[in-house]
Design an enzyme around this catalytic site. Structure first.
Site, PDB file in Angstrom:
ATOM      1  N   LYS A 133      66.508   1.608  23.389  1.00 47.68           N
ATOM      2  CA  LYS A 133      66.390   1.949  21.978  1.00 47.68           C
ATOM      3  C   LYS A 133      66.938   3.352  21.691  1.00 47.68           C
ATOM      4  O   LYS A 133      67.514   3.607  20.627  1.00 47.68           O
ATOM      5  CB  LYS A 133      64.925   1.852  21.537  1.00 47.68           C
ATOM      6  CG  LYS A 133      64.387   0.420  21.574  1.00 47.68           C
ATOM      7  CD  LYS A 133      65.177  -0.488  20.638  1.00 47.68           C
ATOM      8  CE  LYS A 133      64.606  -1.880  20.573  1.00 47.68           C
ATOM      9  NZ  LYS A 133      65.303  -2.751  19.604  1.00 47.68           N
ATOM     10  N   TYR A 173      62.930  -0.216  28.019  1.00 45.48           N
ATOM     11  CA  TYR A 173      62.926  -0.406  26.562  1.00 45.48           C
ATOM     12  C   TYR A 173      63.219   0.912  25.855  1.00 45.48           C
ATOM     13  O   TYR A 173      64.031   0.964  24.920  1.00 45.48           O
ATOM     14  CB  TYR A 173      61.568  -0.947  26.140  1.00 45.48           C
ATOM     15  CG  TYR A 173      61.407  -1.126  24.647  1.00 45.48           C
ATOM     16  CD1 TYR A 173      61.860  -2.273  24.009  1.00 45.48           C
ATOM     17  CD2 TYR A 173      60.779  -0.144  23.874  1.00 45.48           C
ATOM     18  CE1 TYR A 173      61.710  -2.449  22.646  1.00 45.48           C
ATOM     19  CE2 TYR A 173      60.625  -0.305  22.508  1.00 45.48           C
ATOM     20  CZ  TYR A 173      61.088  -1.452  21.899  1.00 45.48           C
ATOM     21  OH  TYR A 173      60.940  -1.609  20.544  1.00 45.48           O
TER      22      TYR A 173
END
Length: 230
Positions: A192, A188
């Site tokens: 991002k 993640y």
């Protein structure tokens, strides 16, 4: 696709493509028009936050944009049928606005432009996270996270940029700027962080077309019941 280079001489003599940056004389990248000088504070706030045109985003943001004057919204999701009751409620709440739903990006942008006439705003919200220790993280989960969080945003942005100008906003995360020590979520965080560089690269390359590219980085949000959503 350019042919493969086979010799060292070919590689040293090749001409690489270059980004063409926008210039001050480009009317597509001029500063936004300021509000009229004779407005009251309330009128100035209304003018500043009024939405003009059509947008591609999802349910909660769609309602907010329609409440602030958007003409139409296009809702993209890989499983739009799951949110169909909420979409129908949105349609009944704003009968004068056009609401488009679609799953596949290529079909979605074509239908959106056909039905709404233009795309002025793209908001990318799709995101998944799995809290798995890096030593236990499998390739499938790694690719699944990046495909949705990063590649999905890229595909939507590219599709919109080929059709129209306007504004593109990616949803990054505070985890794109610093590691969250509460959760093991390396895939993640990487996905991002990549959005930040995607935003920077596209902002530079597409400015000459009048396309603004930005991102937001939410952090922990306190919800009812005392819990939090990251």
């Amino acid at each position: 696709m350019a042919p493969a280079l086979t010799s060292r001489d070919e590689k040293t003599c090749r001409i690489l493509p270059q980004i063409v940056l926008s210039e001050a004389s480009n009317p597509l990248t001029r500063p936004l028009t300021p509000p009229p000088p004779n407005l009251t504070p309330v009128e100035r706030a209304t003018w500043r936050f009024t939405i003009r045109g059509n947008a591609i985003e999802w349910l909660v943001a769609a309602r907010a944009l329609l409440e602030h004057g958007a003409f139409g919204v296009s809702l993209w999701d890989i499983h739009p049928e799951i949110s169909d009751p909420a979409v129908q409620e949105l349609i009944s709440s704003f009968p004068c606005a056009k609401v488009v739903t679609k799953a596949r990006v290529r079909d979605a942008i074509t239908q959106t432009v056909f039905e709404l006439g233009s795309v002025d705003v793209l908001l990318c919200f799709a995101s998944v996270v799995a809290c798995t220790h890096a030593l236990e993280l499998g390739l499938h989960e790694w690719k699944w996270t990046l495909d949705i969080n990063t590649t999905g945003s890229w595909l939507c942005a590219q599709a919109v940029a080929k059709w129209t100008g306007g504004s593109i906003v990616f949803t990054a995360s505070i985890s794109a700027h610093s590691v969250s020590f509460l959760r093991p979520q390396v895939a993640y965080n990487v996905s991002k962080g990549a959005l930040l560089q995607l935003k920077n690269s596209l902002a530079a390359e597409w400015a000459r077309y009048g396309i603004r590219v930005n991102s937001i980085s939410p952090g922990d949000i306190i919800v009812d019941g005392g819990g939090s959503v990251f």
